[in-house]
Structure formats: structure tokens, C-alpha cells
Write a protein that holds these residues in place. Structure first.
Motif, PDB file in Angstrom:
ATOM      1  N   PRO A  79       0.779  -1.359  -0.061  1.00 51.79           N
ATOM      2  CA  PRO A  79      -0.119   0.168  -0.030  1.00 51.79           C
ATOM      3  C   PRO A  79       0.698   1.111  -0.045  1.00 51.79           C
ATOM      4  O   PRO A  79       0.342   2.346  -0.676  1.00 51.79           O
ATOM      5  CB  PRO A  79      -0.663  -0.011   1.301  1.00 51.79           C
ATOM      6  N   TRP A  80       2.014   1.204   0.693  1.00 51.53           N
ATOM      7  CA  TRP A  80       2.907   2.233   0.577  1.00 51.53           C
ATOM      8  C   TRP A  80       3.724   2.706  -0.694  1.00 51.53           C
ATOM      9  O   TRP A  80       3.711   3.669  -1.147  1.00 51.53           O
ATOM     10  CB  TRP A  80       3.767   2.186   1.636  1.00 51.53           C
ATOM     11  N   VAL A  81       4.180   1.464  -1.293  1.00 51.62           N
ATOM     12  CA  VAL A  81       5.026   1.637  -2.285  1.00 51.62           C
ATOM     13  C   VAL A  81       4.431   1.556  -3.578  1.00 51.62           C
ATOM     14  O   VAL A  81       4.754   2.531  -4.551  1.00 51.62           O
ATOM     15  CB  VAL A  81       5.952   0.281  -2.569  1.00 51.62           C
ATOM     16  N   ALA A  82       3.400   1.075  -4.041  1.00 61.10           N
ATOM     17  CA  ALA A  82       2.616   0.781  -5.151  1.00 61.10           C
ATOM     18  C   ALA A  82       0.994   1.077  -4.822  1.00 61.10           C
ATOM     19  O   ALA A  82       0.425   0.201  -4.869  1.00 61.10           O
ATOM     20  CB  ALA A  82       3.112  -0.153  -5.851  1.00 61.10           C
ATOM     21  N   PRO A  83       0.644   2.249  -4.448  1.00 66.59           N
ATOM     22  CA  PRO A  83      -0.868   2.169  -4.113  1.00 66.59           C
ATOM     23  C   PRO A  83      -1.768   2.071  -5.094  1.00 66.59           C
ATOM     24  O   PRO A  83      -2.823   1.579  -4.833  1.00 66.59           O
ATOM     25  CB  PRO A  83      -1.026   3.854  -3.417  1.00 66.59           C
ATOM     26  N   LYS A  84      -1.624   2.501  -6.434  1.00 61.36           N
ATOM     27  CA  LYS A  84      -2.324   2.185  -7.568  1.00 61.36           C
ATOM     28  C   LYS A  84      -2.084   0.804  -7.973  1.00 61.36           C
ATOM     29  O   LYS A  84      -3.332   0.146  -8.286  1.00 61.36           O
ATOM     30  CB  LYS A  84      -1.600   3.020  -8.905  1.00 61.36           C
ATOM     31  N   ALA A  85      -1.184  -0.242  -7.709  1.00 63.61           N
ATOM     32  CA  ALA A  85      -1.154  -1.382  -7.836  1.00 63.61           C
ATOM     33  C   ALA A  85      -2.062  -2.207  -6.695  1.00 63.61           C
ATOM     34  O   ALA A  85      -2.656  -3.186  -7.296  1.00 63.61           O
ATOM     35  CB  ALA A  85       0.267  -1.846  -7.680  1.00 63.61           C
ATOM     36  N   ARG A  86      -2.092  -1.608  -5.677  1.00 67.14           N
ATOM     37  CA  ARG A  86      -2.849  -1.929  -4.637  1.00 67.14           C
ATOM     38  C   ARG A  86      -4.434  -2.085  -4.791  1.00 67.14           C
ATOM     39  O   ARG A  86      -5.295  -3.136  -4.551  1.00 67.14           O
ATOM     40  CB  ARG A  86      -2.645  -1.453  -3.315  1.00 67.14           C
ATOM     41  N   GLN A  87      -4.823  -0.916  -5.505  1.00 66.18           N
ATOM     42  CA  GLN A  87      -6.107  -0.908  -6.064  1.00 66.18           C
ATOM     43  C   GLN A  87      -6.541  -1.919  -7.022  1.00 66.18           C
ATOM     44  O   GLN A  87      -7.799  -2.596  -7.204  1.00 66.18           O
ATOM     45  CB  GLN A  87      -6.311   0.307  -6.843  1.00 66.18           C
ATOM     46  N   ARG A  88      -5.581  -2.381  -8.193  1.00 68.66           N
ATOM     47  CA  ARG A  88      -5.796  -3.303  -8.836  1.00 68.66           C
ATOM     48  C   ARG A  88      -5.543  -4.743  -8.379  1.00 68.66           C
ATOM     49  O   ARG A  88      -6.513  -5.610  -8.524  1.00 68.66           O
ATOM     50  CB  ARG A  88      -4.816  -3.284 -10.247  1.00 68.66           C
ATOM     51  N   TRP A  89      -4.395  -4.859  -7.401  1.00 67.38           N
ATOM     52  CA  TRP A  89      -4.255  -6.225  -6.937  1.00 67.38           C
ATOM     53  C   TRP A  89      -4.959  -6.206  -5.492  1.00 67.38           C
ATOM     54  O   TRP A  89      -4.130  -5.921  -4.612  1.00 67.38           O
ATOM     55  CB  TRP A  89      -2.920  -6.461  -6.952  1.00 67.38           C
ATOM     56  N   HIS A  90      -6.334  -6.133  -5.417  1.00 73.81           N
ATOM     57  CA  HIS A  90      -7.120  -6.009  -4.297  1.00 73.81           C
ATOM     58  C   HIS A  90      -6.948  -7.305  -3.386  1.00 73.81           C
ATOM     59  O   HIS A  90      -6.599  -8.377  -3.998  1.00 73.81           O
ATOM     60  CB  HIS A  90      -8.700  -5.311  -4.368  1.00 73.81           C
TER      61      HIS A  90
END
Length: 467
Positions: A79-90
Motif C-alpha cells: 500500500p505504501w510503495v505502489a498504491p495504484k497497484a494495490r487498487q488493482r491487486w485488491h
């Protein structure tokens, strides 16, 4: 306009609270009960087959725990390093990928590839951490959205059920003289069956779009860095405290009991039954109870279980010790993650990932410590005894740290509601809202009556002069 004669559409599986809880239970049974802990009942079979030595088994366990640590660190940092990827990889997507990896890695252990087993156990550790953190987050958020957050503790019965199932299956395999490779293949197929129960339920985001777009609830302030550091250290000591017994229990019991006894194969299922019972009991703990006291008692129970196996190395001591060791096992996880939400509410999943990483680091220390004590001791029995004493000491130190936290940072009434796993103010249903509204009106009327009852009489005005 909807047709009144047309039957209503059936509810989706993810809209049924008990189905969500059972899906989380099945996911943890596969990833934790099989992916992580199936190695324990299969280790004596692998030793009997001559495919590994006891020291090599210790290093295979260490590889699994290193993977668990790195998987938890990755979940913490995402969530800190790649917040946009966290939205996709929920959480749902990560949990499904982790379950698929668990199936493949478990089946691959049945192949005669000893040089690859360390890598396979490492990958299984990564997958188990990813599934644990993400399936817990998805199920708990979904249950909060459905108005049933109290069912969240049921998902932590999954590891215990998986442990009991693999332990009993391994006992039957030993009686039928199966090789360890056959056990890995059967457990891999069992993972497939459990994943089939999870797949139709765990899909998409855990909350509806309307709920996700609503105004966020303000988080309470939490505690400072010192409290977070002490909690992290205390939680990490639990990983070291249980892992020695949980990894080598069948081997220790087989060496202590007479040859040919059937009991060594039954102690591990007893551990799993204790895990499932403790997880179910943890859901009954009132919200107002300080989780640090509950964690302190859980650590003392596990330390007592280890001490029982040392002072009573017989069938009764091992049986009662196995059950007591498992009883608070996932309850520690449940209460620890609740305490993490209270101590640092604004951190979200990152602080829970840090605690899981600390727990994994404690697990990593355990098997090499036992390998070192076995190498230096005169007999394997002495080596295991030294390792068990060190594990019990770690649990006692963790209990002392929780007592220090209770004394240094006492629980305040305004922070009790923040002790929930996901949200300090869980959603309530319409019936609960109406009940609270009526109760608020009733309390307001009582306050008005009380004010009239206890209000002082008005001061008398100036008396008229008598004529």
C-alpha cells in the motif's frame, strides 16, 4: 417497473455472512493448515523414507518461515510503495493467486526433486502469508459491510481444521505404510477441493460502491512509536515460542514414547482441534476487554503447555500439552491484529503486515536454534529439551511485555471501540439502528425526568410586606 409475480433474484454468495465466514475458513485451512503445517505430520514419514535427515528437515522448515516473513513484508509495503497497484491487486485477487500457488507448490513436493524442496517450501511460506493477510482483510471488511462483524473470528478456525485433517490423514497413511510423496499428493488434492469452496465467494471488492464512496470514519489517535515497538516485539516472540513444538512435536513424542505407539501420530491432530476451539471461543470475548490481558493469558497457556511436555513426557503430558498449545494459537493472531488496529488505526493493513513479519522472524529463529542445540547436545533428547526451554522463555518474556504495556498505556474508555479488527465503528443493520434510536429517545426521556426530579426548588421571591 419490476413484475411482482416474478420471484426475487437469489442473493449472491458474497452477500451471505455465514458463507463469507466459511469461505475464509476454507481458505485458511488450505493455505495455513496444509500449505504451511502439513510438513509437520509428514516430516516423520520423510525421515522414515530416508529422503531427508533431521537437520535437513529443520532447514526446510526455516525456508518456509523465511518465505512467510517476506510475504508478510510484501503485503505490508504494497500500500505504501505502489498504491495504484494495490487498487488493482485488491485482497480478493491476491488471496486467489495465493491459493492457486499453494495448490501447485504442495503437489510439487510429491515429485522426487530433493534439490527443489527448499524453494518449494519457501514459495509455500510466501503464499500462506499472502492468503492469511488478504483473506482476513477481505472477509472482515465484507462481514462489516453485511452487518455481521462478530462472525470474523470463525475464519481463524480454518488453520486448526486443516491441521486436524492433515494430522489424522497422516496417521492413516503411516498405518497403511504410505510414502511421504503420496501424502503430499493427497494434501495437494485436498487443497484443490478447499479452493473450489472459496472461488465462487471471494470475488471483487469487499464493500459495495456506495459504502466505499461514503465519508470515511475518523480514526482515533492511537498510541505512539514506543507502544507500537513493544507490541511488535511481544507479537514476534509468539512466533519463536510456539514454532519449536509445532514443527517437531511428532518427532519429539516418537522419541520419548515406546516404539510402535500410535499416539505420536495423534498429538498433531489434537493441536489442530485446540486451534479450532480457541478460534471459536475468541469470538465470544467482549469488545470492552483489554486485548493485552487476553494475549498475556494466551502466552502463559502456551508456555504452560511446553512446560507440561517437559515435566510429563508421557502420553497424558503430550496430549494435554498439544491441546493447550493449540488453544490460543489463532486467538493470538485474532487478538493481536485487533490490538494493532487500536494502537495504530491510521496505518491500515501495513501495521498488521509488520506484526505478521515479526511473527515470521520469530519462526525463522526457531528451527536453526533447535538444529544448533541438537548439534551441541549429547543426545537428541537433550537438544530438544534445550530448544523447548528457550521457546517457553520467549513466551514468558512476551507475557511480561504485555503486562508492561497494560501498566504504561492503560486502556481508555474512548478507545475501546477502536479495538475492532477492521473498523472502529462497524456498520449496523436497519433493525439495530431503529433499536438504538428508540433506546436513545428512552434515555433522553429518563434524563429529562431525572432533571425534574433532582432539580432544586426555585428560590422564593421577595415576600410582600404584610398590611
Amino acid at each position: 417497473m419490476p413484475n411482482p409475480s416474478q420471484p426475487p433474484a437469489p442473493r449472491a454468495l458474497s452477500d451471505r455472512p455465514y458463507v463469507v465466514a466459511l469461505a475464509g475458513m476454507a481458505a485458511l485451512a488450505a493455505a495455513m493448515g496444509i500449505g504451511r503445517f502439513a510438513f509437520t505430520p509428514l516430516l516423520p514419514m520423510m525421515l522414515s523414507d530416508g529422503v531427508i535427515t533431521l537437520v535437513e528437515g529443520s532447514w526446510l522448515a526455516t525456508a518456509n518461515y523465511v518465505g512467510y516473513l517476506l510475504g508478510a513484508l510484501a503485503c505490508m509495503a504494497l500500500p505504501w510503495v505502489a498504491p495504484k497497484a494495490r487498487q488493482r491487486w485488491h485482497p480478493a485477487r491476491l488471496a486467489r493467486w495465493g491459493l492457486a500457488a499453494t495448490v501447485l507448490l504442495t503437489l510439487a513436493m510429491a515429485l522426487p526433486l530433493p534439490w527443489a524442496w527448499a524453494a518449494l517450501r519457501f514459495g509455500a511460506g510466501v503464499a500462506s502469508a499472502v492468503v492469511l493477510l488478504n483473506i482476513a482483510a477481505w472477509c472482515m471488511l465484507r462481514l462489516v459491510a453485511l452487518g455481521q462483524p462478530a462472525l470474523g473470528g470463525l475464519i481463524f478456525s480454518g488453520p486448526g481444521l486443516g491441521i486436524a485433517l492433515t494430522g489424522l490423514s497422516a496417521s492413516a497413511m503411516v498405518a497403511w505404510h504410505w510414502p511421504a510423496a503420496g501424502g503430499w499428493a493427497v494434501f495437494g488434492l485436498l487443497c484443490v477441493a478447499l479452493c473450489a469452496l472459496v472461488w465462487p465467494v471471494v470475488q471483487g471488492l469487499p464493500q459495495a460502491a456506495a459504502a466505499a464512496s461514503s465519508a470515511p470514519v475518523a480514526n482515533p489517535p492511537g498510541l505512539g512509536p514506543a507502544a507500537r515497538g513493544v507490541l511488535t516485539l511481544a507479537y514476534g516472540l509468539a512466533g519463536l515460542g510456539y514454532i519449536v513444538t509445532a514443527t517437531f512435536l511428532p518427532v519429539i513424542a516418537r522419541a520419548a514414547l515406546p516404539a510402535g505407539s500410535v499416539w505420536p501420530d495423534l498429538f498433531w491432530p489434537l493441536f489442530g482441534m485446540g486451534v479450532a476451539m480457541g478460534a471459536a471461543l475468541s469470538t465470544r470475548a467482549p469488545v470492552a476487554w483489554d486485548r493485552r490481558w487476553l494475549l498475556l493469558v494466551a502466552y502463559l497457556l502456551q508456555a504452560a503447555a511446553i512446560g507440561l511436555s517437559l515435566v510429563w513426557p508421557g502420553v497424558g503430558g503430550f496430549a494435554l500439552g498439544s491441546w493447550l498449545l493449540g488453544l490460543p494459537f489463532t486467538a493470538i493472531t485474532f487478538f493481536g491484529l485487533q490490538e494493532a488496529r487500536r494502537v495504530w488505526p491510521s496505518a491500515g493493513d501495513s501495521f498488521t503486515g509488520l506484526l505478521t513479519a515479526a511473527y515470521g522472524l520469530g519462526q525463522i529463529i526457531g528451527p536453526p536454534m533447535v538444529a544448533w542445540t541438537l548439534h551441541r547436545a549429547a543426545t537428541p533428547s537433550q537438544g530438544f529439551t534445550q530448544g523447548l526451554v528457550a521457546a517457553a522463555a520467549a513466551l514468558l518474556l512476551g507475557a511480561v511485555l504485555y503486562a508492561v504495556m497494560v501498566w504504561r498505556w492503560p486502556l481508555r474508555a474512548r478507545r475501546v471501540r477502536a479495538a475492532g479488527f477492521i473498523s472502529p465503528a462497524p456498520a449496523v443493520g436497519a433493525a439495530q439502528s431503529r433499536h438504538r434510536h428508540r433506546r436513545g429517545l428512552r434515555n433522553a426521556r429518563c434524563r429529562c425526568v431525572a432533571r425534574r426530579w433532582i432539580a432544586p426548588a426555585p428560590a422564593p421571591g421577595p415576600r410582600r410586606p404584610s398590611v
